[in-house]
Structures are given as C-alpha cells and as structure tokens.
Motif scaffolding. Structure first.
Motif, short mmCIF file in Angstrom:
data_model
loop_
_atom_site.label_atom_id
_atom_site.label_comp_id
_atom_site.label_asym_id
_atom_site.label_seq_id
_atom_site.Cartn_x
_atom_site.Cartn_y
_atom_site.Cartn_z
N UNK A 80 4.64 10.42 -7.14
CA UNK A 80 3.42 10.87 -6.47
C UNK A 80 3.50 10.63 -4.96
N UNK A 81 4.08 9.47 -4.57
CA UNK A 81 4.22 9.17 -3.14
C UNK A 81 5.16 10.17 -2.47
N UNK A 82 6.27 10.49 -3.15
CA UNK A 82 7.24 11.44 -2.58
C UNK A 82 6.63 12.83 -2.45
N UNK A 83 5.92 13.25 -3.48
CA UNK A 83 5.34 14.59 -3.45
C UNK A 83 4.21 14.70 -2.42
N UNK A 84 3.55 13.60 -2.14
CA UNK A 84 2.44 13.63 -1.20
C UNK A 84 2.90 13.57 0.26
N UNK A 85 4.19 13.23 0.46
CA UNK A 85 4.72 13.09 1.83
C UNK A 85 5.71 14.22 2.09
N UNK A 90 8.43 21.75 -0.96
CA UNK A 90 7.75 20.45 -0.89
C UNK A 90 7.60 19.94 0.53
N UNK A 91 8.40 20.47 1.46
CA UNK A 91 8.22 20.07 2.86
C UNK A 91 7.01 20.74 3.49
N UNK A 147 16.16 11.45 -5.91
CA UNK A 147 16.35 10.24 -6.70
C UNK A 147 15.12 9.35 -6.67
N UNK A 148 14.52 9.20 -5.49
CA UNK A 148 13.33 8.36 -5.39
C UNK A 148 12.18 8.94 -6.20
N UNK A 149 12.06 10.25 -6.18
CA UNK A 149 10.93 10.87 -6.89
C UNK A 149 11.09 10.79 -8.41
N UNK A 150 12.26 10.35 -8.90
CA UNK A 150 12.49 10.25 -10.34
C UNK A 150 12.41 8.81 -10.85
N UNK A 187 0.85 -1.20 0.00
CA UNK A 187 0.00 0.00 0.00
C UNK A 187 0.88 1.25 0.00
N UNK A 188 0.35 2.32 -0.51
CA UNK A 188 1.12 3.57 -0.58
C UNK A 188 1.58 4.03 0.80
#
Length: 536
Positions: free
Chosen positions: A127-132, A165-166, A117-120, A87-88
């Motif tokens: 989407x998960x990185x940007x949402x957290x 983004x934080x 790096x993870x967001x790429x 799950x996300x």
C-alpha cells in the motif's frame, strides 16, 4: 484408529510356562485354549499397530502445531520491530532511497527491480509503494532489438506498470539502447517525454534517420541530461534534441563531443560534465554564460588533451572538479593542459583527483605542483573547499599551495598510489599547527586560519604512523585548533576545527588518540579508518 487400547492377552501368564515344562502332551481342551491365545495375540498385535499409528500421527500433529506456534511467535515478535513503529510517511521516505535504481532488464522477480520487490513484502508495504508514485518514477530500461518476443512482452508489461504507477510524477530515466533500429519501447517512452525530469541516453548514435522519435521532443520538465557512451566512429551527438527544454540546467557528455545548430540549450546550463580531451571544450564554455559547476573527466574517453594552446580562458564557475584516470602520462598532460587553459577568479571549490593505473605504481611521476600553483596564483580565487586526491605532490609543495588559501574551510588530501615520497609527513602535519613553527613554515601565523574540516588519507600503516611520531603531532594539531569559544577563536584569528578524519592503509588502534576523548565528548568529530574511497 483405536482409542484407549487395552491388550487381551497376558503375555506373562504362569500357565504358559507350566504347559511348556509339562512332561505330558497337551490335552484337547488345552490345545483349544492355545489356539484361542494365538487369535487374541493377533488381535493385540493389530491393536498395538493401530495404537502406534495413532501416536505417530499425534506426534506429527504436535510437531506441526509446534512449527505453527514458532511461526506465530516470530510474527508476534516482528510486530515489536522498530520498523512497525515508523509512520507511513517515514517508511515511504526510506523506500525512496532504496528504489533509486530500478533496472527493467529482467523479470519482475529480479533483485534489481527494487520497487517491485518492496511492494511484494506485505500488504502495508504494498500500500505504501502504490501510494507513492515517486518510487515508480526512477528506472533504467535496456532495449535490444535482438531480444526474443517473449522477453520483450514481459519487459513492456513491466514498463507499463512503472509508467502507470508513477502517475504524473516527473520521470528519471536511463535508456540503454542496442541496435541500429528504432524500437517500439523507445517510442512508448518518448510519448511521455513531457514528464522527463532527468534523462541518461546510451545509444550507438542519435541520427534522425535511425531514431526519428527522438526528434522534436517536448521536454518542459527536463532539468538534467547526460549523453552516455557512444562508439567513436558514430555521428556526434547534437544538442538539438534538447531545444524544447526550457528548464534544462545540467548537461553531461564524457564519451563524445557535443554538436549543435541552436545554442539555446547551452545558454541556460549551470552544471556541465565534459571531457577535457574534447577540442571544443572552450567553445562549449563560451556558450555557457550561466555555468557554475564544471566537472571534467577523461574516464570514458582515452585520448590526449585536444585543447589548443593559447591564453587562459576566464570562467565564472564556483566549483571545478577534474577527475582523471588511465596512464599517468595522459593524466599529467591532461591536467596541465586543462588547468593552464583556465582561470576561475570566483572559484570556491576545487577537486583534483586521479585514479592511477595499478601497472604503473612502480613509476615515480613528475609533480604537477607548478601547474596547480600557477592556476591558483592566476585565479586568485577565494577557495573554501580543496580536495587533492591521489595527486603526486611533495609535502613542501602542498604547504606552499596552502599558503595561497587563507579562506579555506575544508581540506582533503590523500597520498598517491604511485611510488612516490610520502606526502603526509611529520613536517607537513606540524605545519598545520595553529601557532607552532615547523620545518615547512617559518612564521607563527597559521596557514589555513579558517580550517574547520580536515581529511587525510595515507599509504602508511597505523604502526608506521605511530612509530614516526606523526600520530602525536596530529593530535597536537587537533588540540591546538580545538577552539569552541568563538570569542577566543576570533581574538587569535583561528577557527575551531570541528571535524577530523584519518584513513590509513591498515589500522590498529592508536593509544595516543585516546587523549582526544574529552574533545569528542565536547563536540569534536574524530574518525579513524582504513582506505576510504571518495566518490566524485
């Protein structure tokens, strides 16, 4: 491109062979046919070339399609990977562990910028990185006035990404500054000081004239502050920086003494990291009435202890860690001066660790037994956790110390790397038996009756351990303390040993430990390995 090529000339014709063997010359009609055959051969050659080109193009196309199919198959297989079933929420939680160190020092493609790096990787991960926002709220910034303009623009761009983004997330920041002038990036970071939750400051000094933006900061969310390395010839760090930090509970400084005009920041500290070499250690402790955890280390300050001799100071801490490094002469004196100057009757956790100098491993240092023994007797504390990592003690000395600690639940002992008689001997191991006497224990009453976790680290090899019979004795100790029936354990006054770890200098499988397999299946945790390094 020619499709379905068919040759016009039959190169196996019998008439050609007859013409070649004829004793007469060729007639005009025959010569005309030969010329026609040559023209047909030219046409056929062109046809063959075209067909070859067509087939080669077909091979290239088929190879390309095969590669595409392999890529497609790999993509389909990746969909079966367990990570796609997460799950996300769990995936994002994993990311938070991987993104705890974002060093904004290089370009966005730097392997140190984990979150970028993870967001790429893919759209879902992005989407998960940007949402957290939590992933973007932990980073280290290196600021140097000598960086070229292009680099500084790039660094500012990356910093803006993390700050944006934080979102409103509290920030955990490590600011590393080089140079003697205030930098615009530092001012950018101080403008969001209301979001600081944890801060590490590395700077040549902290004077108001050099860094005026650090004065008068509002720090309503700050809980932890650490003063990093400072040159010895620079002004002492002033705690006035944290005057407006009502939630500050953790404070650390290992390289320079602290100074203050307002004692309010110290009055609320519960966790302190400091050097025992600083002369004002007792004064700092006096101003920290709520202190619960004290971590002392000389790792960043190479100096003899600066503590004045006098009566031991009683502190209300429940956890004390003393981690010492450098030359043993400094380690020994610092350990003695520190422990002789303290008394901790409420102490439940004591960690004594030292990192030896490899160049001194040939020396045989004096034991700090009396220092530790006097501290335990003076404190009369209900210790639950004891760690003796690399402290040069003898086996009988450790047993004598353990007799003062009937409440101990967790024990970790590792042998010193100095040239020193081994600590973990057969006599020492046998003394841990639940009811058997040993050369170091005359009574059948157990030492450490509440022991549940035991960790031993030795400089011996597995072969030495087995040859000296220590492995067999250790197994008997474990069996004697494996008491899963609570009522029976309570009746004999010995707690069940739940976890045992053994670390050797080199490890080959010891067959005698196979006997412990039924106990492991019943819940005993037993680990054997090589040279574990403990973090403090």
């Amino acid at each position: 491109m020619v499709e379905n090529f068919r040759p016009h000339l039959n190169i196996g014709s019998q008439s050609l062979q007859e013409h070649l063997r004829s004793p007469y010359g060729l007639s005009g009609n025959q010569l005309s046919k030969v010329a026609q055959f040559i023209r047909l051969a030219d046409d056929d050659l062109n046809g063959y070339d075209a067909e070859i080109m067509r087939l080669e193009a077909k091979v290239v196309y088929l190879k390309s399609e095969r590669e595409r199919l392999l890529d497609h198959q790999a993509t389909l297989s990746s969909l079966l990977s367990p990570i796609h079933h997460l799950p996300n929420e769990i995936l994002t939680r994993i990311f938070t562990f991987a993104c705890d160190k974002n060093h904004l020092y290089r370009s966005p493609s730097s392997p140190l910028s984990f979150t970028l790096n993870l967001s790429a990787v893919c759209s879902r991960w992005r989407a998960s990185c940007l949402s957290c926002s939590e992933l973007w709220a932990n980073f280290k910034v290196t600021i140097y006035s000598g960086f070229n303009e292009r680099y500084l623009c790039q660094l500012e761009y990356i910093l803006d990404i993390f700050l944006e983004r934080s979102k409103p997330q509290p920030l955990t920041i490590h600011i590393e500054m080089f140079g003697s002038m205030e930098h615009p990036l530092l001012r950018k970071l101080t403008r969001c000081s209301t979001r600081w939750r944890e801060i590490i400051l590395d700077a040549p000094c902290y004077s108001d004239t050099m860094f005026p933006c650090l004065s008068g900061l509002q720090l309503p969310e700050l809980r932890s502050a650490c003063i990093g390395k400072q040159p010895v010839d620079q002004p002492v760090m002033s705690l006035d920086l944290f005057t407006a930090a009502p939630k500050l509970r953790t404070l650390g400084s290992l390289s320079r003494e602290l100074a203050w005009t307002d004692t309010a920041p110290l009055s609320q500290i519960t966790h302190l990291t400091y050097s025992p070499c600083f002369a004002n250690l007792h004064q700092v402790l006096e101003l920290c009435p709520q202190l619960k955890t004290l971590y002392l280390s000389n790792y960043e300050f190479e100096c003899d202890s600066g503590l004045d001799s006098g009566p031991p100071k009683q502190v209300s801490i429940d956890s004390l860690t003393i981690y010492l490094a450098r030359h043993y002469s400094v380690i020994r004196d610092t350990l003695k001066d520190t422990m002789d100057s303290l008394s901790a009757p409420a102490l439940t956790s004591l960690v004594l660790a030292q990192q030896s100098d490899p160049q001194e491993n040939g020396r045989s240092p004096r034991s700090p037994f009396k220092t530790i023994d006097d501290f335990l007797v003076r404190s009369a504390c209900p210790l639950i956790v004891l760690v003796l990592d690399g402290i040069p003690l003898m086996d009988h000395e450790v047993v004598a110390l353990l007799k003062w600690l009937p409440s101990l639940v967790e024990l970790t002992i590792t042998e010193s790397q100095f040239k020193h008689p081994p600590l973990i001997t057969s006599d020492f191991v046998e003394s841990l038996h639940s009811h058997r006497r040993s050369a170091l224990r005359s009574s059948v009453n157990p030492i450490l009756p509440k022991l549940q976790t035991l960790v031993l680290g030795t400089q011996s090899t597995a072969l030495d351990f087995e040859r000296d019979g220590i492995s067999w004795l250790l197994m008997e100790v474990i069996v004697s303390r494996w008491l899963p029936e609570q009522s029976y354990a309570a009746s004999i006054g010995v707690s069940c040993l739940r976890s045992m770890e053994l670390y050797l200098s080199s490890y080959d499988e010891i067959d005698q430990f196979d006997r412990l397999e039924p106990y492991q299946k019943s819940g005993l945790r037993f680990v054997v390995g090589e040279n574990r390094i403990f973090d403090y």
